[in-house]
Design a protein around this motif. Sequence first.
Motif, PDB file in Angstrom:
ATOM      1  N   ASN A  79       0.980  -1.150  -0.152  1.00  0.00           N
ATOM      2  CA  ASN A  79      -0.021  -0.179   0.040  1.00  0.00           C
ATOM      3  C   ASN A  79       0.746   1.336  -0.048  1.00  0.00           C
ATOM      4  O   ASN A  79       0.539   2.151  -0.677  1.00  0.00           O
ATOM      5  N   GLU A  97     -14.650   7.029  -2.234  1.00  0.00           N
ATOM      6  CA  GLU A  97     -13.863   6.168  -1.353  1.00  0.00           C
ATOM      7  C   GLU A  97     -12.571   6.511  -1.259  1.00  0.00           C
ATOM      8  O   GLU A  97     -11.861   6.367   0.001  1.00  0.00           O
ATOM      9  N   LEU A  98     -11.882   6.932  -2.248  1.00  0.00           N
ATOM     10  CA  LEU A  98     -10.464   7.615  -2.052  1.00  0.00           C
ATOM     11  C   LEU A  98     -10.093   8.639  -1.056  1.00  0.00           C
ATOM     12  O   LEU A  98      -9.372   8.414  -0.338  1.00  0.00           O
ATOM     13  N   ALA A 110     -10.603   7.290   2.259  1.00  0.00           N
ATOM     14  CA  ALA A 110      -9.263   6.537   2.890  1.00  0.00           C
ATOM     15  C   ALA A 110      -8.120   7.484   3.153  1.00  0.00           C
ATOM     16  O   ALA A 110      -7.562   7.203   4.194  1.00  0.00           O
ATOM     17  N   ASN A 122     -14.119   5.904  -8.548  1.00  0.00           N
ATOM     18  CA  ASN A 122     -14.581   5.619  -6.845  1.00  0.00           C
ATOM     19  C   ASN A 122     -13.774   6.838  -6.073  1.00  0.00           C
ATOM     20  O   ASN A 122     -13.023   6.497  -5.098  1.00  0.00           O
ATOM     21  N   GLU A 168     -10.426  -0.747  -1.890  1.00  0.00           N
ATOM     22  CA  GLU A 168     -10.948   0.441  -2.959  1.00  0.00           C
ATOM     23  C   GLU A 168     -10.055   1.461  -3.132  1.00  0.00           C
ATOM     24  O   GLU A 168      -9.575   1.876  -4.142  1.00  0.00           O
ATOM     25  N   LEU A 169      -9.107   1.502  -1.900  1.00  0.00           N
ATOM     26  CA  LEU A 169      -8.113   2.514  -1.901  1.00  0.00           C
ATOM     27  C   LEU A 169      -6.949   1.987  -2.936  1.00  0.00           C
ATOM     28  O   LEU A 169      -6.505   2.828  -3.897  1.00  0.00           O
ATOM     29  N   ARG A 170      -6.618   0.709  -2.880  1.00  0.00           N
ATOM     30  CA  ARG A 170      -5.725   0.050  -3.732  1.00  0.00           C
ATOM     31  C   ARG A 170      -6.181   0.126  -5.158  1.00  0.00           C
ATOM     32  O   ARG A 170      -5.205   0.715  -6.199  1.00  0.00           O
ATOM     33  N   ALA A 171      -7.480   0.248  -5.557  1.00  0.00           N
ATOM     34  CA  ALA A 171      -7.771   0.133  -6.766  1.00  0.00           C
ATOM     35  C   ALA A 171      -7.682   1.570  -7.256  1.00  0.00           C
ATOM     36  O   ALA A 171      -7.224   1.721  -8.531  1.00  0.00           O
ATOM     37  N   LEU A 175       2.388   2.030  -3.543  1.00  0.00           N
ATOM     38  CA  LEU A 175       1.462   2.616  -4.451  1.00  0.00           C
ATOM     39  C   LEU A 175       1.023   4.129  -3.943  1.00  0.00           C
ATOM     40  O   LEU A 175       0.889   4.869  -4.890  1.00  0.00           O
TER      41      LEU A 175
END
Lengths: 135, 135
Positions: A6, A118-119, A122, A115, B118-121, A9
């Motif tokens: 994570n 959601e980002l 997070a 999304n 969702e964050l990773r995506a 990324l």
Amino acid sequence: MSQWPNGRLLSTAARLVEHAWVDALDSLGLTHAGLIVLHLLGPGAQSQTELARQARVQTQTMSRTLDRLEREGLVARIRDERDARRHLVTRTDAGTAAWQQARTLEADVFPPLENAEELRAALLQIITASSAKRW
Amino acid sequence: MSQWPNGRLLSTAARLVEHAWVDALDSLGLTHAGLIVLHLLGPGAQSQTELARQARVQTQTMSRTLDRLEREGLVARIRDERDARRHLVTRTDAGTAAWQQARTLEADVFPPLENAEELRAALLQIITASSAKRW
DNA sequence: GTGGTTTAGTCAGCTAGCTGATCAATACCT
DNA sequence: AGGTATTGATCAGCTAGCTGACTAAACCAC
């Protein structure tokens, strides 16, 4: 890359997006760090320490960012008369103008996402959790 | 802060997480940039250009990161006999050992999230979109 | 095989994070 | 009032991104 952890990324994505900012901003004589400051100065003059706290940055870092902004004429430092340790930082007219031009750029710079909400959620959660340890 | 634009949230979150990494890694003589390299060297020796490409970084930046790793004895550069322009980079035993110790740290460093998937995506989507413009 | 082009890596110099140390002004405490 | 502690800002020096300019090796084209 889909197996990267994570954190990797996150920092890679941040760097790539920040790179897009550079291209868009340097026509205005601005950098990303400088834009944040202009944004924070919206409500009025602030001390450097206060700006650093809000930007989640060390005061030394803020000091140098302000050096740049001052050199470009986008910001002015005025000694506080009541407390001569403090510098009150204000936007100049040029600074306000640059900020207004930059406001509209976000859409060009940030890729559209399915999304996005959601980002944001997070990221806020990460910032809150990490800030707790540090600030 | 809940009104900050996406890009600012992203880079702030990345910086705070990266800061947690620093604390965890410097006991191993490693930095975040160095860890990425050790990770990429898993499958075997690679040229510097190849490493830079995979890390999404300029070759100049990779060159300096490798300077540090080499100085710490975690990596070795060997001139490629077939093509004397290239340096083949390999992990030393110390480098492999440091990497294995660091593998387990991610859990300590990255705050637990409700919607990590969702964050990773979203991050992968950002990286893909931004890489397209740049690489 | 000589000459131009591409490729791999490095050097110099910039911004922007960070830490640690320092200085000046203020606040506090007795 | 005087001495100490705290606070606001800066300086020095580190890593790590970046760009632009350079060297050396390899490739290619004629």
